[in-house]
Design a protein around this motif. Structure first.
Motif, PDB file in Angstrom:
ATOM      1  N   LYS A 183      50.703  24.211 -14.452  1.00 38.31           N
ATOM      2  CA  LYS A 183      49.415  23.932 -13.624  1.00 38.31           C
ATOM      3  C   LYS A 183      49.155  25.024 -12.858  1.00 38.31           C
ATOM      4  O   LYS A 183      49.830  26.152 -12.605  1.00 38.31           O
ATOM      5  N   LEU A 184      47.884  25.059 -12.175  1.00 41.15           N
ATOM      6  CA  LEU A 184      47.491  26.327 -11.507  1.00 41.15           C
ATOM      7  C   LEU A 184      48.017  25.831  -9.929  1.00 41.15           C
ATOM      8  O   LEU A 184      47.869  24.784  -9.476  1.00 41.15           O
ATOM      9  N   GLY A 185      48.445  26.860  -9.417  1.00 41.12           N
ATOM     10  CA  GLY A 185      48.789  26.745  -7.907  1.00 41.12           C
ATOM     11  C   GLY A 185      48.490  28.287  -7.262  1.00 41.12           C
ATOM     12  O   GLY A 185      48.107  28.967  -7.640  1.00 41.12           O
ATOM     13  N   SER A 186      48.800  27.855  -5.684  1.00 40.80           N
ATOM     14  CA  SER A 186      48.649  29.085  -4.882  1.00 40.80           C
ATOM     15  C   SER A 186      50.165  29.555  -4.591  1.00 40.80           C
ATOM     16  O   SER A 186      50.807  28.694  -3.955  1.00 40.80           O
ATOM     17  N   ILE A 187      50.531  30.762  -5.042  1.00 38.21           N
ATOM     18  CA  ILE A 187      52.035  31.046  -4.700  1.00 38.21           C
ATOM     19  C   ILE A 187      52.256  32.321  -4.040  1.00 38.21           C
ATOM     20  O   ILE A 187      51.328  33.398  -4.310  1.00 38.21           O
ATOM     21  N   TRP A 188      52.835  32.128  -3.144  1.00 39.52           N
ATOM     22  CA  TRP A 188      53.066  33.302  -2.109  1.00 39.52           C
ATOM     23  C   TRP A 188      54.761  33.595  -1.997  1.00 39.52           C
ATOM     24  O   TRP A 188      55.451  32.611  -1.476  1.00 39.52           O
ATOM     25  N   MET A 189      55.011  34.976  -1.732  1.00 41.54           N
ATOM     26  CA  MET A 189      56.447  35.389  -1.549  1.00 41.54           C
ATOM     27  C   MET A 189      56.464  36.637  -0.925  1.00 41.54           C
ATOM     28  O   MET A 189      55.655  37.424  -0.993  1.00 41.54           O
ATOM     29  N   THR A 190      57.263  36.693   0.360  1.00 40.07           N
ATOM     30  CA  THR A 190      57.191  38.165   1.058  1.00 40.07           C
ATOM     31  C   THR A 190      57.872  39.257   0.107  1.00 40.07           C
ATOM     32  O   THR A 190      58.590  38.946  -0.823  1.00 40.07           O
ATOM     33  N   ARG A 191      57.283  40.120   0.263  1.00 31.17           N
ATOM     34  CA  ARG A 191      57.786  41.499  -0.479  1.00 31.17           C
ATOM     35  C   ARG A 191      58.700  42.295   0.472  1.00 31.17           C
ATOM     36  O   ARG A 191      58.261  42.499   1.614  1.00 31.17           O
ATOM     37  N   PRO A 192      59.813  42.816  -0.281  1.00 27.52           N
ATOM     38  CA  PRO A 192      60.421  43.651   0.624  1.00 27.52           C
ATOM     39  C   PRO A 192      59.641  45.041   0.878  1.00 27.52           C
ATOM     40  O   PRO A 192      58.708  45.338  -0.164  1.00 27.52           O
ATOM     41  N   ILE A 193      59.903  45.582   1.975  1.00 27.49           N
ATOM     42  CA  ILE A 193      59.116  46.805   2.026  1.00 27.49           C
ATOM     43  C   ILE A 193      60.212  48.110   2.122  1.00 27.49           C
ATOM     44  O   ILE A 193      61.417  48.029   2.337  1.00 27.49           O
TER      45      ILE A 193
ATOM     46  N   TRP B  37      42.360  52.060  -2.508  1.00 34.46           N
ATOM     47  CA  TRP B  37      42.689  50.734  -2.734  1.00 34.46           C
ATOM     48  C   TRP B  37      44.197  50.338  -1.929  1.00 34.46           C
ATOM     49  O   TRP B  37      45.163  51.374  -1.962  1.00 34.46           O
ATOM     50  N   ALA B  38      44.497  49.491  -1.274  1.00 39.72           N
ATOM     51  CA  ALA B  38      45.509  49.088  -0.516  1.00 39.72           C
ATOM     52  C   ALA B  38      46.264  47.828  -0.489  1.00 39.72           C
ATOM     53  O   ALA B  38      45.228  46.648  -0.572  1.00 39.72           O
ATOM     54  N   ASP B  39      47.348  47.455  -0.709  1.00 38.50           N
ATOM     55  CA  ASP B  39      47.981  46.109  -0.853  1.00 38.50           C
ATOM     56  C   ASP B  39      49.139  45.989   0.086  1.00 38.50           C
ATOM     57  O   ASP B  39      49.945  46.682   0.361  1.00 38.50           O
ATOM     58  N   TRP B  40      48.610  45.286   1.292  1.00 40.31           N
ATOM     59  CA  TRP B  40      49.367  45.450   2.579  1.00 40.31           C
ATOM     60  C   TRP B  40      49.986  43.851   2.801  1.00 40.31           C
ATOM     61  O   TRP B  40      49.744  42.816   2.124  1.00 40.31           O
ATOM     62  N   GLN B  41      51.100  44.265   3.533  1.00 40.08           N
ATOM     63  CA  GLN B  41      51.892  42.984   4.289  1.00 40.08           C
ATOM     64  C   GLN B  41      51.749  43.413   5.872  1.00 40.08           C
ATOM     65  O   GLN B  41      51.969  44.378   6.152  1.00 40.08           O
ATOM     66  N   SER B  42      51.029  42.366   6.330  1.00 41.32           N
ATOM     67  CA  SER B  42      51.071  42.685   7.809  1.00 41.32           C
ATOM     68  C   SER B  42      51.346  41.417   8.858  1.00 41.32           C
ATOM     69  O   SER B  42      51.557  40.098   8.397  1.00 41.32           O
ATOM     70  N   CYS B  43      51.652  41.497  10.047  1.00 43.55           N
ATOM     71  CA  CYS B  43      51.931  40.449  10.813  1.00 43.55           C
ATOM     72  C   CYS B  43      51.748  40.800  12.358  1.00 43.55           C
ATOM     73  O   CYS B  43      51.534  42.119  12.736  1.00 43.55           O
ATOM     74  N   GLY B  44      51.865  39.912  13.247  1.00 43.79           N
ATOM     75  CA  GLY B  44      51.907  40.181  14.493  1.00 43.79           C
ATOM     76  C   GLY B  44      53.205  40.528  15.063  1.00 43.79           C
ATOM     77  O   GLY B  44      54.082  40.468  14.375  1.00 43.79           O
ATOM     78  N   ASP B  45      53.357  40.588  16.658  1.00 36.50           N
ATOM     79  CA  ASP B  45      54.379  41.118  17.221  1.00 36.50           C
ATOM     80  C   ASP B  45      55.557  40.027  16.961  1.00 36.50           C
ATOM     81  O   ASP B  45      56.788  40.250  17.051  1.00 36.50           O
TER      82      ASP B  45
ATOM     83  N   PRO C 146      53.747  34.090   3.807  1.00 36.30           N
ATOM     84  CA  PRO C 146      53.281  35.317   3.568  1.00 36.30           C
ATOM     85  C   PRO C 146      51.670  35.139   3.111  1.00 36.30           C
ATOM     86  O   PRO C 146      51.191  36.093   2.887  1.00 36.30           O
ATOM     87  N   VAL C 147      51.349  34.031   2.721  1.00 32.29           N
ATOM     88  CA  VAL C 147      49.646  33.597   2.469  1.00 32.29           C
ATOM     89  C   VAL C 147      49.053  34.056   3.685  1.00 32.29           C
ATOM     90  O   VAL C 147      47.718  34.583   3.551  1.00 32.29           O
ATOM     91  N   ARG C 148      49.609  34.105   4.869  1.00 34.02           N
ATOM     92  CA  ARG C 148      49.032  34.498   6.086  1.00 34.02           C
ATOM     93  C   ARG C 148      49.240  36.214   6.418  1.00 34.02           C
ATOM     94  O   ARG C 148      48.783  36.721   7.518  1.00 34.02           O
ATOM     95  N   ALA C 149      50.092  36.804   5.536  1.00 29.65           N
ATOM     96  CA  ALA C 149      50.553  38.165   5.780  1.00 29.65           C
ATOM     97  C   ALA C 149      50.155  39.101   4.902  1.00 29.65           C
ATOM     98  O   ALA C 149      49.956  40.367   5.177  1.00 29.65           O
ATOM     99  N   GLN C 150      50.016  38.821   3.606  1.00 29.17           N
ATOM    100  CA  GLN C 150      49.532  39.738   2.511  1.00 29.17           C
ATOM    101  C   GLN C 150      47.892  39.762   2.185  1.00 29.17           C
ATOM    102  O   GLN C 150      47.282  38.613   2.232  1.00 29.17           O
ATOM    103  N   TYR C 151      47.442  40.801   2.337  1.00 27.46           N
ATOM    104  CA  TYR C 151      46.143  41.076   1.559  1.00 27.46           C
ATOM    105  C   TYR C 151      45.901  42.379   1.064  1.00 27.46           C
ATOM    106  O   TYR C 151      46.771  43.451   1.438  1.00 27.46           O
ATOM    107  N   LYS C 152      44.934  42.451   0.137  1.00 25.09           N
ATOM    108  CA  LYS C 152      44.486  43.625  -0.231  1.00 25.09           C
ATOM    109  C   LYS C 152      42.946  44.170   0.216  1.00 25.09           C
ATOM    110  O   LYS C 152      42.392  43.323   0.312  1.00 25.09           O
TER     111      LYS C 152
END
Lengths: 241, 241, 241, 241
Positions: C97-107, B35-43, B51-57
């Protein structure tokens, strides 16, 4: 299916065509933005009884082009809400992404929705990556013979397969056409439509801004799909294996 | 990343290998379920700020195989929860589907979760098509050098491109390998693990039932990926274009 | 948690306060827009091993008010992405209410994200009903003692229970306060922030438009919550039973 | 709407009834498990044109009880897939949670689904927290007058409002009934049904295991809902305000 046909700047469509393709000779800026709510299954019909695997919605923009002296329909952008539809679409040359797609359903009882009758009014929306990309309104006027013309030609799609080396080359590039069989259509209505397209850093649909509405349509359709035909297959890379 | 390594019946792995591949010579039934929980991006790094476009599991099952006298890792099944990861995965030869993937996060403050310390206990689950497919529990014991061995070889994947004619033929079949660079690993812990796999009519993960647990691991990893290498490329069909 | 504090027109906040409440005497237009990524569980801790039932994200707007000579924090709007958090929130007087929430994670490893260090840059977004409602960017500058002041008072919430007759009356109206215990905070950083709020026909957050940014903050927090205190309880309707 | 009616052990229903309620005198173990796919709106009808805010699906289990010499219907468990439906349901005394709900749609064109005719076969499923909780199959036999009897009485629900002190007391407990008006029904069919209920640590539906199937039904319904009637209102706690 809910369709809005409109005219955009033909230059926007030309930018989306591969080399060797031309704009359609007549009405070159015509676009069909189509919302569809499908139920689909394989030959065993087993998905019908597990409908999480059968039902999906999609929204797609169709343009026309000219290639080898014929006019073709071509899907410019498309969003679906299930993975099985996305993967099948890539196989068919549709550049599918995931989106959230909603469209008003006609009703037969009660008051919470339009009926298929003059004045019946429908909404449809598309979102991706948590941004609304498109919304449309359709007000029915009268039954029609055919629900639009932009999506009425055989589809002409590229199926490209970028090399794993990620160096900008394709291992394979195909030009394919496809069509369904046993197609059945019913309840086709035409009417007045509005459509709005919104900007996004990750989706380019908004580049096809409407300059003039052609018309709006509602119809039901059932179609079987078996396979397509490869019109051209090129191998830009050396065979190494 | 949370990894459970276990042994299944080697015959189950053999059934998943293409012709010309053999089981790994040592511990041929070993499987890693990861199982992996990623944050990813392009150059450009722009996705990091949206982050909706960066994070995925993702959750994936890795097996090993032998080809041309070397041992390789190979992804048997994989589920992700975002479309950009699914499409990128297909490009890399991963047979990605959409799923719902959850894994316990270690915490640094408060009480609602485990810490990275002996006894810290993590859960991980996978569902697809509204069915739970897998769940695992990991109880940390001590820091380790390497978080498992099954996913430690270069990946060997097939990239097949079925012809649009849907007649069972492939227009292209490739054998590719790939690897990341600038890989960085930290906080690797080992411990005791349990895993359960559940049946489904649309997913075959349950065929790789665990007979014996090898171990469980937690670690953090950062990796850059640029491209892979095509080892073999075959064109089963005539060139028609 | 990622917090952006800013000043809006105090008249917008006054419109949200029930009768008998006043604006806070100092900095009456201050708003905190807070994104949080939680892991939560009950006393048995069982949800921690089934994290689909433990993890949720939320985004909420906090304002301040004055009541009975004290200054209180008050949640004006809040969105979460799981039902258990929504229902618990309604119990606590949060209008969730329900929503879609995203935030960058520090690495801590790799390159796909910011580190907790000067210049580390984070994004956060909120969407509901397929529309983006808010997005923020935070650029860290230096560690701070406290991550903002707007959410720093005891919470003062109304818990109203509209009668089933749907005639505009409440069967019960309570004024409650609540607080956590065993609160633990770490890694508090301050920096520069931007925030944008977008219009929607179904959500009013955009009415609290920022006129001036106060600051942005990142921190981790762990908190236990047991119950609150009823400050006032009124029964507008006759007892009929 | 798709309904499966069956008999469970009446003792399981008795356990769900508050003090002072009795089992229904006839067929006390009868349960209706109902799947519904709704389009809903307020008096302005604006949600109809933004259907992400109008459409939702739900699955609910209805039992019957006896109170003050009358027989009532009562919702034991219910799942919906949108927040506006969840919050409205709590207002009405429905113990709604979020779930993933799917049901086969009848079709009028094509082959990918059943028609409303003898032999037409429908599936319906429910999942929550990434586990499948229920699945049903209905095979139509003939048109019927009424689609079942378990959900045919006025609803009798408790609306309880636990005190914020979280000490097990309620600030308010109401007994309410409600009903729609302008109800319209069409296309009612009956047939043979199967249903399976699966275990879960977080959902108790599986306690109502079917011992014997009564029948299955499909119908369309439109209903307006304005408000209900409070039958009893009690205030277990001292008035402090």
């Amino acid at each position: 299916m809910l369709t809005v046909e409109y005219r955009t700047d033909p230059a926007r469509i030309a930018e989306l065509l591969p080399e060797g393709f031309d704009l359609a000779p007549e009405d070159p800026g015509a676009v069909a933005l189509i919302w569809a709510d499908w139920q689909s299954c394989g030959d065993s019909f087993e998905e019908i009884l597990d409908p999480v695997r059968a039902q999906y919605k999609e929204c797609f923009a169709v343009v026309r082009c000219s290639w080898e002296d014929k006019t073709w329909s071509r899907c410019a952008y498309i969003w679906v809400d299930k993975d099985f539809a996305l993967v099948r679409g890539h196989h068919q040359g549709y550049p599918k992404k995931l989106g959230s797609i909603w469209m008003t359903r006609p009703i037969m009882v009660g008051r919470a929705g339009p009926r298929l009758e003059p004045g019946g009014t429908f909404g449809a929306t598309l979102a991706a990556a948590d941004r609304r990309l498109a919304q449309a309104v359709l007000r029915l006027k009268e039954p029609v013979e055919t629900p639009g013309f932009v999506n009425g030609h055989p589809m002409l799609h590229n199926r490209s397969w970028p090399a794993i080396e990620s160096d900008g080359t394709d291992a394979l590039d195909e030009l394919v056409t496809m069509g369904g069989y046993d197609s059945e259509i019913s309840d086709a209505w035409g009417g007045e439509a509005e459509v709005e397209l919104f900007g996004s850093p990750s989706d380019e649909l908004f580049l096809l801004q409407p300059l003039e509405i052609i018309g709006g349509y509602y119809h039901r359709v059932g179609v079987s799909w078996k396979g397509g035909t490869t019109l051209r297959r090129t191998f830009p890379l050396e065979v190494e294996g």
